[in-house]
Structures are given as structure tokens and as C-alpha cells.
Design an enzyme around this catalytic site. Structure first.
Site, PDB file in Angstrom:
ATOM      1  N   PRO A  17       0.847  -1.198   0.000  1.00  0.00           N
ATOM      2  CA  PRO A  17       0.000   0.000   0.000  1.00  0.00           C
ATOM      3  C   PRO A  17       0.881   1.245   0.000  1.00  0.00           C
ATOM      4  O   PRO A  17       1.840   1.320   0.763  1.00  0.00           O
ATOM      5  CB  PRO A  17      -0.783  -0.116   1.319  1.00  0.00           C
ATOM      6  CG  PRO A  17      -0.026  -1.078   2.174  1.00  0.00           C
ATOM      7  CD  PRO A  17       0.795  -1.939   1.268  1.00  0.00           C
ATOM      8  N   CYS A 104       2.410   3.180   9.755  1.00  0.00           N
ATOM      9  CA  CYS A 104       2.659   4.500   9.159  1.00  0.00           C
ATOM     10  C   CYS A 104       3.266   5.437  10.207  1.00  0.00           C
ATOM     11  O   CYS A 104       2.691   5.627  11.282  1.00  0.00           O
ATOM     12  CB  CYS A 104       1.367   5.088   8.607  1.00  0.00           C
ATOM     13  SG  CYS A 104       1.644   6.719   7.884  1.00  0.00           S
ATOM     14  N   LYS A 143      -0.118  -4.661   9.252  1.00  0.00           N
ATOM     15  CA  LYS A 143       1.200  -4.319   8.695  1.00  0.00           C
ATOM     16  C   LYS A 143       1.857  -3.355   9.659  1.00  0.00           C
ATOM     17  O   LYS A 143       1.275  -2.329  10.023  1.00  0.00           O
ATOM     18  CB  LYS A 143       1.016  -3.683   7.313  1.00  0.00           C
ATOM     19  CG  LYS A 143       2.307  -3.235   6.638  1.00  0.00           C
ATOM     20  CD  LYS A 143       2.017  -2.869   5.185  1.00  0.00           C
ATOM     21  CE  LYS A 143       3.257  -2.369   4.462  1.00  0.00           C
ATOM     22  NZ  LYS A 143       3.646  -1.008   4.845  1.00  0.00           N
ATOM     23  N   GLY A 229       7.259  -1.963  -2.405  1.00  0.00           N
ATOM     24  CA  GLY A 229       6.687  -0.627  -2.488  1.00  0.00           C
ATOM     25  C   GLY A 229       7.414   0.235  -3.489  1.00  0.00           C
ATOM     26  O   GLY A 229       7.149   0.198  -4.696  1.00  0.00           O
TER      27      GLY A 229
HETATM   28  C1  LIG Z   1       4.866   7.199  -0.914  1.00  0.00           C
HETATM   29  C2  LIG Z   1       4.663   6.091   0.071  1.00  0.00           C
HETATM   30  C3  LIG Z   1       3.407   5.895   0.616  1.00  0.00           C
HETATM   31  C4  LIG Z   1       3.194   4.866   1.547  1.00  0.00           C
HETATM   32  N1  LIG Z   1       1.939   4.664   2.034  1.00  0.00           N
HETATM   33  C5  LIG Z   1       1.706   3.602   2.836  1.00  0.00           C
HETATM   34  C6  LIG Z   1       0.379   3.274   3.240  1.00  0.00           C
HETATM   35  O1  LIG Z   1      -0.605   3.905   2.842  1.00  0.00           O
HETATM   36  N2  LIG Z   1       0.223   2.209   4.082  1.00  0.00           N
HETATM   37  C7  LIG Z   1       1.299   1.461   4.514  1.00  0.00           C
HETATM   38  O2  LIG Z   1       1.121   0.504   5.260  1.00  0.00           O
HETATM   39  N3  LIG Z   1       2.544   1.747   4.122  1.00  0.00           N
HETATM   40  C8  LIG Z   1       2.761   2.769   3.277  1.00  0.00           C
HETATM   41  N4  LIG Z   1       4.018   3.009   2.836  1.00  0.00           N
HETATM   42  C9  LIG Z   1       5.090   2.080   3.214  1.00  0.00           C
HETATM   43  C10 LIG Z   1       5.218   0.951   2.192  1.00  0.00           C
HETATM   44  O3  LIG Z   1       4.040   0.182   2.115  1.00  0.00           O
HETATM   45  C11 LIG Z   1       6.392   0.028   2.546  1.00  0.00           C
HETATM   46  O4  LIG Z   1       6.148  -0.556   3.793  1.00  0.00           O
HETATM   47  C12 LIG Z   1       7.718   0.781   2.610  1.00  0.00           C
HETATM   48  O5  LIG Z   1       7.859   1.678   1.523  1.00  0.00           O
HETATM   49  C13 LIG Z   1       8.909  -0.190   2.590  1.00  0.00           C
HETATM   50  O6  LIG Z   1       8.876  -0.985   1.444  1.00  0.00           O
HETATM   51  P1  LIG Z   1       9.802  -0.653   0.151  1.00  0.00           P
HETATM   52  O7  LIG Z   1      11.214  -0.590   0.631  1.00  0.00           O
HETATM   53  O8  LIG Z   1       9.548  -1.812  -0.780  1.00  0.00           O
HETATM   54  O9  LIG Z   1       9.346   0.652  -0.393  1.00  0.00           O
HETATM   55  C14 LIG Z   1       4.260   4.025   1.928  1.00  0.00           C
HETATM   56  C15 LIG Z   1       5.519   4.244   1.382  1.00  0.00           C
HETATM   57  C16 LIG Z   1       5.729   5.242   0.453  1.00  0.00           C
HETATM   58  C17 LIG Z   1       7.102   5.413  -0.138  1.00  0.00           C
END
Ligand SMILES: Cc1cc2nc3c(=O)[nH]c(=O)nc-3n(C[C@H](O)[C@H](O)[C@H](O)COP(=O)(O)O)c2cc1C
Length: 332
Positions: A17, A104, A143, A229
Site C-alpha cells: 500500500p 505509518c 502491517k 513498495g
Molecule cells: C509514498 C509512500 C506511501 C506509503 N503509504 C503507505 C500506506 O498507505 N500504508 C502502509 O502501510 N505503508 C505505506 N508506505 C510504506 C510501504 O508500504 C512500505 O512498507 C515501505 O515503503 C517499505 O517498502 P519498500 O522498501 O519496498 O518501499 C508508503 C511508502 C511510500 C514510499
């Protein structure tokens, strides 16, 4: 209801997400490129309880799209449960499962007691899981992160165990502390320790940008699925790369500039068709598709003022033209 047996074998690679990123077209493009499951951005339970149309639209799905995961955030068990039920009824067969945001770190979220603030209130978090579980028939997951802060220490394993006891059907773990935001590295060890602490499936998340990294995270942690993400932003091809690596297949070739431009055009055209006012929002996606490409800097300035599909397409065509002209000048 728990997940059917083998669910995460079939839903192995998941789009995380992402607020302000995971629109319905982006989710569809990721699915077309191999994501087994995609997630909405976090949806405010409170916003839904006020019948906020904008909030509801975050959960729109295109006809023919595979089931989607919906993530809700909030801190009131009753509101969360009522709105989870509303989502279940509204999405019908389009809903894969519900996730509760407990990770978050954004200040405006945490100060209300939502998101990662729940890691500091495990009993409230457990009440939320319990209430939501009782309200819906779909599986419910949460999460969260490695813990609140480095100073307060890693709490993910104990927290995961508590959520399991409260009824969570799986957990997704991002291996950073909330107070790290995105600094430093995601700690795979924290995910491995959660996997040891619980018997429900664990979805590993954090810093996966390639097939090789997905494989390494899976081998290191034994996690049941991988969630990606940021690496998917402008790069839905990452899912095919991960799927190939996990299946021991040959990695697909990286997308050409032309393929990147085509993907950007598809995203822009399809989203503007359903969200005519999304131009400003689309600029960042357009830039992401061009990330690392020659002429990205040229495009950045031009994209900043794009308002219509034609304007976006003209900039993207300009990027391709420049590339061709340069290729010809170099005798390519
Ligand atoms: C722009 C952005 C928005 C995000 N929004 C959410 C969200 O709405 N809910 C959530 O659980 N995590 C959110 N995250 C965190 C991601 O889901 C993920 O846990 C985090 O980016 C680490 O994974 P990655 O290294 O693959 O990006 C967000 C991350 C980014 C960069």
C-alpha cells in the site's frame, strides 16, 4: 475466515500500500506485469464513516481486475470494525482481504493514535484486530514495523505474536523502526525473528528492488510472501523480475526507453479517462517511468506544467525523439 491453504503460494509477490501512489490504474499495471496481489493505499476508517467520497474512491477497482487488498487506518475498534464491514459489502468479490495499518510513521497519523502509534499500544491494536475480525468474513492482517524506535528497541516479534493471538490471519513486517521513517536499511533479521515467533504467514517488506533481493529476503527470513513498495514506482516490471528469480527462471530483460514511455502513456491515458483532474498527480508517476533515462532532466521541467493527455504525450514523444536523434548522431 483464515486464508485458504496455499493462499500465499499463489499470492507471493504483493504491491505494498502506498498513499498518494497506488491508484487503480497503477495497481492494474503492476498486476499486468506480474504482481500477484495489489493493495489500495491506506483508507481512513473515520473518513469512510463520514461517507467521504474521496476516501471511498481510493478503493475503486477497474472491472476485470483481480482481487485487491484494502488497508484501513484508525484507532477506534468500533469504527474500524464497522467500516471494515462496509468495505467488505461494497467491494464484494473484488476484495482479497483487509489489512490494518500499524506502521505509518507520518506525524499527522501518529498524533491521532493511528498507524505506527499502535505499536506503542499493543492492547488497543489487539482490540482493533479482534473487533475487525468479528465484523468481517475475509481474512484480516496487520502491517507494522520493526518497532517504534531504536531507543525503545525491537518489538515486532512480541507485537506480531499479540496480533496473532487477537486473531490476525497474517502479518506484514517492514524491517525499519517507525522513527527511522525511510532512513538506514530495512533489517531482514527482524522479519526472520517475527517468522520464528508466529505460526501465521509473514509477509516480508523493505528495500526489495530486484529479483535477487527478493530471493535473498526470502532465504534469509523464510517469509511467506514479499511485498514491494518504492521499487515498483515507475517500474511495474520489477514484479516479473522477482517472479522469475523466485522461480529460478532467467531474468527478463530490463525495459527499453520505448517500453518505459509506452507504460507511462498507458498510465496517463487510462487514469485521465477515469480521473480527469489527475494531471498534477500523474506528473510524479511520469517522472518515475523516466527515472535514470537519458533526458529525464529535460522531461522534468516540461512535465511540471502538463495538464492534458496531449501535453503529457508530447513530452514523452520528445524524450523518444531526442533519444533517436542522439542515437543517429552517434551512428547507432
Ligand atoms: C509514498 C509512500 C506511501 C506509503 N503509504 C503507505 C500506506 O498507505 N500504508 C502502509 O502501510 N505503508 C505505506 N508506505 C510504506 C510501504 O508500504 C512500505 O512498507 C515501505 O515503503 C517499505 O517498502 P519498500 O522498501 O519496498 O518501499 C508508503 C511508502 C511510500 C514510499
Amino acid at each position: 475466515m483464515a486464508f485458504p491453504a496455499g493462499f500465499f503460494e499463489d499470492h507471493h509477490v504483493i504491491l505494498a500500500p502506498m498513499a498518494g501512489v497506488s491508484d487503480l490504474i497503477f495497481r492494474r499495471l503492476c498486476e499486468e506485469q506480474g504482481a500477484d496481489l495489489t493493495f489500495t493505499e491506506m483508507v481512513s476508517a473515520k473518513g469512510l464513516s463520514y461517507a467521504n467520497e474521496k476516501t471511498r474512491h481510493l478503493m475503486d477497482v477497474l472491472p476485470g481486475t483481480a482481487e485487491v487488498g484494502v488497508q484501513i487506518f484508525g484507532h477506534e475498534p468500533k469504527t474500524m470494525a464497522e467500516q471494515a464491514k462496509w468495505i467488505e459489502d461494497a467491494l464484494g468479490e473484488s476484495l482479497a482481504y483487509l489489512d490494518i495499518n500499524m506502521g505509518c510513521p507520518a506525524r499527522k497519523i501518529v498524533k491521532k493514535g493511528d498507524g505506527s502509534a499502535l505499536m506503542n499500544a499493543p492492547e488497543l491494536a489487539a482490540d482493533i484486530v479482534n473487533a475487525v475480525k468479528r465484523a468481517v468474513s475475509h481474512p484480516v492482517t496487520c502491517k507494522f514495523r520493526r518497532g517504534w524506535s531504536e531507543e525503545s528497541g525491537e518489538s515486532a516479534s512480541a507485537f506480531a505474536y499479540r496480533m496473532q493471538e487477537a486473531g490476525a490471519d497474517a502479518v506484514a513486517v517492514h524491517g525499519r523502526f517507525a522513527m527511522q521513517y525511510y532512513k538506514g536499511a530495512s533489517d531482514a533479521g527482524a522479519i526472520a525473528r517475527v517468522k520464528e515467533a508466529v505460526s501465521i504467514p509473514v509477509i516480508g517488506n523493505g528495500d526489495v528492488t530486484s529479483g535477487a533481493q527478493a530471493r535473498a529476503l526470502k532465504e534469509r527470513t523464510g517469509c511467506d510472501a514479499i511485498m514491494v513498495g518504492r521499487a515498483a514506482q515507475g517500474n511495474p516490471w520489477v514484479f516479473a523480475d522477482i517472479k522469475a528469480a523466485l522461480a529460478d527462471d532467467v531474468a527478463p530483460s530490463p525495459p527499453t526507453l520505448e517500453e518505459r514511455v509506452q507504460m507511462a502513456r498507458r498510465h496517463i491515458a487510462r487514469l485521465l479517462a477515469v480521473r480527469p483532474h489527475a494531471a498534477a498527480y500523474l506528473r510524479k508517476h511520469a517522472m518515475w517511468y523516466l527515472h535514470g533515462c537519458p533526458h529525464a532532466a529535460f522531461a522534468r521541467g516540461q512535465l511540471a506544467t502538463c495538464k492534458t493527455q496531449e501535453e503529457f504525450f508530447a513530452v514523452l514523444d520528445g524524450v523518444l525523439d531526442r533519444d533517436l536523434t542522439e542515437g543517429a548522431a552517434h551512428g547507432a
